[in-house]
Motif scaffolding. Structure first.
Motif, PDB file in Angstrom:
ATOM      1  N   ARG A  20       0.822  -1.211   0.000  1.00 22.68           N
ATOM      2  CA  ARG A  20       0.000   0.000   0.000  1.00 22.68           C
ATOM      3  C   ARG A  20       0.859   1.266   0.000  1.00 22.68           C
ATOM      4  O   ARG A  20       0.328   2.372   0.005  1.00 22.68           O
ATOM      5  CB  ARG A  20      -0.942   0.016   1.213  1.00 22.68           C
ATOM      6  N   HIS A  60     -10.294  -1.126   5.181  1.00 21.27           N
ATOM      7  CA  HIS A  60     -10.767  -1.398   3.819  1.00 21.27           C
ATOM      8  C   HIS A  60     -11.401  -2.784   3.755  1.00 21.27           C
ATOM      9  O   HIS A  60     -12.477  -2.971   3.155  1.00 21.27           O
ATOM     10  CB  HIS A  60      -9.587  -1.306   2.847  1.00 21.27           C
ATOM     11  N   ARG A 111      -6.347   1.705  -0.646  1.00 21.64           N
ATOM     12  CA  ARG A 111      -7.133   0.843   0.245  1.00 21.64           C
ATOM     13  C   ARG A 111      -6.965   1.216   1.722  1.00 21.64           C
ATOM     14  O   ARG A 111      -6.408   0.480   2.529  1.00 21.64           O
ATOM     15  CB  ARG A 111      -6.752  -0.620   0.027  1.00 21.64           C
TER      16      ARG A 111
END
Length: 576
Positions: free
Chosen positions: A190, A264, A315
């Motif tokens: 991420r 998420h 996310r």
């Protein structure tokens, strides 16, 4: 595994700190600091060099070269060991508190007997620093804040450190027979700015050989867990790496689950429940009879939930699910979109590579254009002069001829206390573009800092506001300012905001990038490279931009050069 260069740089920097703490000569401290930066920035593996080769590295003299050879051969430097013995380990730890520094740490030790971070915190809270030389009410407040910053980052590493280890492990496991796929997941996928632990995911029908290879890797200092589906190691640097092995047919569901974030994933599970489904790391199943719906790819998982695939950088449950449902997910900027780097340095100031070396490295990356932006003259330690800057410009123009890559002559200006910069307008007009950054007076009040940043945006020759918060991750917090006012000023004046790709900065942070976008500002993703190897950091800046929902059209250095030049000229006409 730690690069030999980084290990050597760390011990040389520690020696510099110890010299400063023990009252050694200031010039000697600077010599070792410069050598540490040069070693860290060198593209050559120092463990392969002899004394002669080491001395070819900038700022590495014969004495330092001998110490490096000693360290690579024995794992220690006797001179460092001798100084360590004179300073309590806790005092050296105190120097890592943002804003404290070696001299004040030693002062606290000598005058108050403070020998650790915990003792310092206690001394501040007991009021023992009040009225003490060099420590006023504001400085004690800053010390407590610095301790909090230090402790917050103790269990996390910078993204480049985590990436290097993850890349090494993934490459080793992916090459094993029977491994269908292997990649890293979690916060590293991420592109979080710091990483707590590294998550690695592999797909294989038989997990046992993969787990055995993983726990036997050279990077593993300790095996924390060794199981059939999950194993964990701790590296020599103390970073935990978790490996999970799944069957190939469950790859997509597992990759989605272990990438996260937790918030998420909760949103996705809520959607699944409303559709009569159940989502886990093993797949997407019907809730009534447990039948598998999909699990092989992430795209399939998202599709069955009624969503397009959501890029990992988004996310974080910051509106990405709603945007996906509405069909308004942005097309995020990628590494491939970057046409050039607009903020880099050479050894004319505090870089460690020559102009020719930096240009060659940029050309090797295939850039269309490249800017050299050495420091301006109001930082005395950089010893910049008008003549030096003009000489560099002439060499840059000569190097550009027939080279196929446009070379831009820029500078990194210093933002004064009131928002002024180094040179007068007539001299600034000669640069292709200017970056302006705060390099001092970090503790101004919020009102003063805001005025300072707004005023520099109003300077017609400032193209880019460099590393706007000035933060150094784990070492210095960002400045206190009304950044919404700064963003409004940047949008109004046509000043681009830098997303500094240095792993130590990553500034603007992604949460401020998100806020800045609402004002319609432009961004520039730059490496602020001080060595050729730093040009590779561009991917981290792109990662932060992606986390901030930035699209290619919003990034100055995704544009063709003609449009970049037009942007620069438009501001000069607009603000002048």
């Amino acid at each position: 595994m730690v690069r030999p260069n980084d290990a050597v740089a760390d011990v040389l920097q520690e020696y510099a700190d110890l010299i400063a703490i023990t009252g050694g000569e200031a010039f000697k401290t600077r010599v070792y600091e410069k050598a540490a930066r040069s070693i860290a920035g060198s593209a050559v593996d120092v463990s392969t060099l002899d004394v002669v080769g080491l001395r070819a590295i900038p700022h590495v003299g014969s004495s330092i070269a001998d110490k490096i050879v000693e360290f690579l051969g024995t794992g220690q430097i006797q001179a460092v060991e001798q100084l360590r013995a004179t300073v309590p380990a806790g005092v050296l730890d105190m120097t890592r508190i943002p804003g404290l520094g070696p001299k004040k740490a030693m002062l606290l030790y000598e005058d108050l007997g403070v020998t650790s971070v915990d003792e310092l915190r206690r001394a501040v809270r007991e009021g023992r620093l009040e009225g003490h030389r060099g420590f006023g009410p504001r400085s004690t407040e800053n010390i407590l804040h610095g301790i909090a910053v230090l402790e917050h980052g103790q269990d996390r590493v910078l993204i480049d450190v985590a990436s290097a280890i993850a890349d090494e492990i993934v490459a080793a496991l992916a090459a094993l027979p029977g491994v269908d796929r292997c990649t890293f997941a979690g916060s590293l996928r991420r592109m979080r700015e710091t990483i707590g632990d590294v998550d690695v995911l592999a797909a294989a029908a038989d997990s046992a050989p993969v787990m055995a290879a993983f726990t036997g890797l050279p990077v593993a200092d300790e095996v924390v867990v060794h199981g059939p589906t999950k194993s964990s190691i701790r590296t020599h640097d103390g970073l935990q790496v978790d490996l999970r092995v799944v069957r190939p047919e469950a790859w997509g569901a597992a990759l989605q689950y272990f990438t996260g974030s937790k918030a998420h994933n909760i949103r996705l599970r809520e959607i699944a429940i409303r559709k009569g489904l159940k989502l886990s790391e093993y797949g997407l199943f019907r809730a009534d009879d447990g039948a598998l719906v999909v699990s092989e790819t992430e795209e399939q998982v998202y599709q069955q939930l009624g969503l397009p695939w959501i890029p990992p950088a988004l996310r974080e449950d910051r509106g990405e699910v709603e945007a996906a449902l509405a069909g308004t997910l942005p097309e995020l900027v990628t590494d491939r979109d970057i046409r050039g780097d607009l903020h880099t340095h050479t050894d004319l100031t505090d870089g460690v590579a020559s102009l020719a070396e930096m240009i060659a490295a940029a050309r090797a990356r295939g850039y269309e254009y490249y800017a050299v932006a050495d420091h301006a003259k109001n930082m005395p330690m950089q010893r910049m002069t008008d003549a030096k800057m003009l000489s560099q410009r002439a060499r840059l123009r000569q190097a550009e001829a027939g080279g196929g890559m446009a070379l831009l002559h820029a500078t990194e200006l210093n933002i004064d206390a009131d928002g002024g910069v180094d040179w007068n307008p007539s001299f600034l007009a000669g640069f292709d573009l200017c970056v302006a950054s705060v390099h001092s007076l970090f503790h101004q009040s919020a009102d003063a800092m805001t005025r300072r940043l707004v005023r520099v945006c109003e300077n017609p020759y400032v193209t880019i506001l460099g590393h706007p918060t000035t933060r150094l991750l784990g070492r210095r917090p960002g400045v206190d300012a009304d950044f919404d006012a700064v963003f409004r000023a940047a949008a109004r004046t046509g000043t681009a905001l830098e997303i500094n790709a240095s792993p130590q900065r990553l500034d603007l942070p992604d949460e401020l990038v998100l806020r800045a976008r609402r004002y319609g500002v432009m961004f520039a993703i730059n490496t602020d490279a001080h060595a050729t190897v730093h040009l590779d950091h561009m991917r981290y800046g792109v990662g932060i931009a992606r986390r901030g929902w930035v699209t290619p059209v919003e990034v100055l250095n995704t544009w063709p050069l003609s449009r970049v030049r037009a942007f620069v000229e438009a501001k000069r006409r607009r603000v002048a």
